[in-house]
Scaffold this active site. Structure first.
Site, PDB file in Angstrom:
ATOM      1  N   ARG B  51      61.325  60.402   1.972  1.00  0.00           N
ATOM      2  CA  ARG B  51      60.708  60.895   0.938  1.00  0.00           C
ATOM      3  C   ARG B  51      59.968  59.974   0.003  1.00  0.00           C
ATOM      4  O   ARG B  51      58.628  60.189  -0.406  1.00  0.00           O
ATOM      5  CB  ARG B  51      61.682  61.716  -0.078  1.00  0.00           C
ATOM      6  CG  ARG B  51      61.409  62.540  -1.144  1.00  0.00           C
ATOM      7  CD  ARG B  51      62.624  63.388  -1.664  1.00  0.00           C
ATOM      8  NE  ARG B  51      63.265  63.674  -0.548  1.00  0.00           N
ATOM      9  CZ  ARG B  51      63.412  64.770   0.022  1.00  0.00           C
ATOM     10  NH1 ARG B  51      62.427  65.676  -0.041  1.00  0.00           N
ATOM     11  NH2 ARG B  51      64.239  64.661   1.156  1.00  0.00           N
ATOM     12  N   THR B  52      60.516  58.959  -0.408  1.00  0.00           N
ATOM     13  CA  THR B  52      60.216  57.928  -1.545  1.00  0.00           C
ATOM     14  C   THR B  52      58.969  57.217  -0.629  1.00  0.00           C
ATOM     15  O   THR B  52      57.898  57.105  -1.184  1.00  0.00           O
ATOM     16  CB  THR B  52      61.140  56.898  -1.669  1.00  0.00           C
ATOM     17  OG1 THR B  52      62.249  57.483  -2.452  1.00  0.00           O
ATOM     18  CG2 THR B  52      60.553  56.055  -2.914  1.00  0.00           C
ATOM     19  N   LYS B  80      66.595  40.370  13.060  1.00  0.00           N
ATOM     20  CA  LYS B  80      66.882  38.895  13.983  1.00  0.00           C
ATOM     21  C   LYS B  80      67.464  38.095  12.883  1.00  0.00           C
ATOM     22  O   LYS B  80      67.502  36.834  13.253  1.00  0.00           O
ATOM     23  CB  LYS B  80      65.527  38.536  14.164  1.00  0.00           C
ATOM     24  CG  LYS B  80      64.747  39.556  15.386  1.00  0.00           C
ATOM     25  CD  LYS B  80      63.243  39.093  15.531  1.00  0.00           C
ATOM     26  CE  LYS B  80      62.334  39.936  16.430  1.00  0.00           C
ATOM     27  NZ  LYS B  80      60.993  39.894  16.127  1.00  0.00           N
ATOM     28  N   ARG B 101      62.185  49.109  -0.752  1.00  0.00           N
ATOM     29  CA  ARG B 101      63.333  49.813  -0.868  1.00  0.00           C
ATOM     30  C   ARG B 101      64.426  48.821  -0.131  1.00  0.00           C
ATOM     31  O   ARG B 101      64.330  48.352   1.122  1.00  0.00           O
ATOM     32  CB  ARG B 101      63.313  51.089  -0.053  1.00  0.00           C
ATOM     33  CG  ARG B 101      64.697  51.813   0.085  1.00  0.00           C
ATOM     34  CD  ARG B 101      64.961  52.444  -1.089  1.00  0.00           C
ATOM     35  NE  ARG B 101      66.070  53.615  -0.983  1.00  0.00           N
ATOM     36  CZ  ARG B 101      65.868  54.781  -1.540  1.00  0.00           C
ATOM     37  NH1 ARG B 101      64.960  54.961  -2.629  1.00  0.00           N
ATOM     38  NH2 ARG B 101      66.697  55.773  -1.324  1.00  0.00           N
ATOM     39  N   HIS B 129      65.704  52.494  -9.819  1.00  0.00           N
ATOM     40  CA  HIS B 129      64.509  53.373  -8.964  1.00  0.00           C
ATOM     41  C   HIS B 129      63.561  53.735 -10.102  1.00  0.00           C
ATOM     42  O   HIS B 129      63.570  54.788 -10.196  1.00  0.00           O
ATOM     43  CB  HIS B 129      65.134  54.405  -8.444  1.00  0.00           C
ATOM     44  CG  HIS B 129      64.429  54.876  -7.410  1.00  0.00           C
ATOM     45  ND1 HIS B 129      63.297  54.483  -6.865  1.00  0.00           N
ATOM     46  CD2 HIS B 129      64.600  56.036  -6.615  1.00  0.00           C
ATOM     47  CE1 HIS B 129      62.742  55.526  -6.093  1.00  0.00           C
ATOM     48  NE2 HIS B 129      63.541  56.324  -5.635  1.00  0.00           N
TER      49      HIS B 129
END
Lengths: 152, 302
Positions: B51-52, B80, B101, B129
């Site tokens: 969504r974000t 990795k 994020r 956020h």
């Protein structure tokens, strides 16, 4: 007056006396300063009567002088500590320990999910309470208090 | 805000918040503009948040910028063993702005310190956020016509809910009064009550939902998750107590709106969706305008 008498009894010729350490934090001070790893002669006393602290501890380190940033390290566990700098049996300087506004390194952030505990990032804190020494992480913004403090 | 990272809502002054909201309003009126032409935004999603991510990418696309990035860590070099610092320094070569994020708390602040291009935090674990908070503020101002002196009711998981904590901090700047409705185990943490006390702002705490939303201007719903309970019995007892239904909306104020950061599971009954007081899907749309505004200001395009 009393202090002077006391010093002359177990006097060191040159070095540093750290006084007014809260007794319960004596060994933290020793470990933070790495006193357990140096060859100098060290005497310490603990659970001594203190009007200010209840029980205090004192450390005398022969032939050792501390840098400012080393003293800051003590400030976190012994904010009221006082350093007497001794040269030729005389106190030539007294230094008060001051809790800095910001602490870099020294303490680990209490939050296991903080970036400083996950990647190679030096912890950094803002001191939000100088009396009880509570630290707000610059990164994850969580509070690390005296009770949960671990040292790097 | 030009060339500055946005990591925490506390990085913005009140004036800067208003600047974002005003510009978002301008984008709502005129959403297609070519102002990000030639700009590349990297969306680095070390944990998935569809969504974000889509909201940010939609915002960039509408302003004619280009997007590069990844939507989960397993498809990036992180798998990795690359350090965050190396990832950021590399991607900064390819982009004008990085939206990030990450599950680790404080990762966005750290990234902003090592990155030569601005970072927009799209969520760092349970910490911050800020674009969610700004879109919440935008939605509140839009539905109420103001931000000052509103009555905000927060419902659900108030202990772990990152969005409610940030919104509380932001709305307390505007003299809001709060009602906290949650199971006992998920009450708002003490530190926030101390914070409100210091600001002399009033708040109430309740465990009952229906009784306590009548005076609300905003009802901010959040999800009560099973895994937050130490005792599964406790969860079973309360799981149905925090579901908003149409009949509870009777007698609420006409200006009242229901907000939810989404995704919703069952805490708002779907029958509420058709109520004029349901605002959560429009709130998600507002997220696009708000993110357009944030990126435009940081890139110095307006």
């Amino acid at each position: 007056m009393n202090d002077k008498k006391h010093l002359s009894v177990s006097a060191i010729q040159n070095g540093t006396v750290i006084d007014h350490i809260p007794a319960q934090n004596l060994f933290k001070v020793i470990s933070i300063l790495g006193l357990d790893k140096i060859p100098n002669q060290i005497t310490f006393g603990t659970n001594l009567e203190s009007k200010r602290l209840g029980k205090k501890a004192i450390i005398k380190i022969a032939d050792k002088y501390f840098e400012r940033d080393e003293i800051n390290r003590i400030a976190i566990v012994a904010p009221l500590a006082k350093l007497n700098i001794i040269r030729d049996y005389e106190v030539v300087e007294k230094m008060l320990v001051e809790v800095p506004d910001e602490i870099k390194g020294i303490v680990k952030c209490v939050n296991p999910k903080c970036i400083t505990n996950v990647e190679n990032v030096t912890p950094k804190f803002r001191v939000v309470d100088k009396k009880s020494v509570s630290l707000k992480c610059h990164y994850c913004e969580k509070i690390t208090d005296q009770e949960h403090m671990n040292y790097l | 805000m030009r060339n500055r990272s946005l990591v925490s809502i506390n990085d913005l002054t009140k004036d800067e918040i208003f600047r974002v909201l005003d510009l978002a309003e301008e984008f709502e009126r005129n959403p297609i503009q070519r102002i990000m032409e030639g700009k590349v935004v990297a969306t680095l999603f070390f944990e998935p948040s569809t969504r974000t991510r889509l909201s940010f990418e939609s915002a960039v696309n509408k302003l004619c910028g280009r997007v590069i990035g990844f939507s989960e860590a397993s498809t990036s070099s992180v798998s990795k063993g690359e350090s965050l610092k190396d990832t950021i320094l590399t991607v900064a070569n390819y982009s004008d702005l990085i939206v990030m994020r990450h599950p680790v708390e404080g990762s966005a602040r750290y990234a902003s310190e090592v990155s030569p291009v601005p970072i927009v935090n799209a969520g760092d674990g349970a910490n911050q956020h800020p674009t969610q908070t700004l879109l919440d503020l935008y939605s509140i101002r839009k539905t109420q016509g103001k931000l000052d002196n509103l009555k905000i009711v927060m419902v659900g998981d108030l202990k772990y809910g990152r969005t409610v904590h940030s919104l509380l901090m932001a709305m307390s700047q505007f003299g809001a009064s709060f009602t906290f409705i949650s199971p006992v185990e998920l009450r708002i943490p003490q530190e926030y009550k101390i914070y409100l006390n210091e600001l002399n702002l009033s708040y109430e705490e309740h465990t009952d939902l229906a009784e306590n939303i009548k005076n609300a201007d905003i009802v901010y719903m959040t999800r009560v998750q099973r895994e937050r309970f130490s005792d599964p019995m406790e969860y079973e007892k309360v799981k149905n107590a925090y579901i908003l239904r149409n009949n509870m909306l009777e007698g609420t104020k006409p200006n009242m709106r229901v907000l939810h950061p989404l995704p919703r599971v069952n805490e708002i009954n779907t029958e509420v969706d058709n109520s004029p007081k349901a605002y959560y899907f429009t709130q998600a749309l507002n997220g696009v305008y708000t993110r357009m505004a944030i990126m435009t200001l940081i890139l110095g395009l307006k």
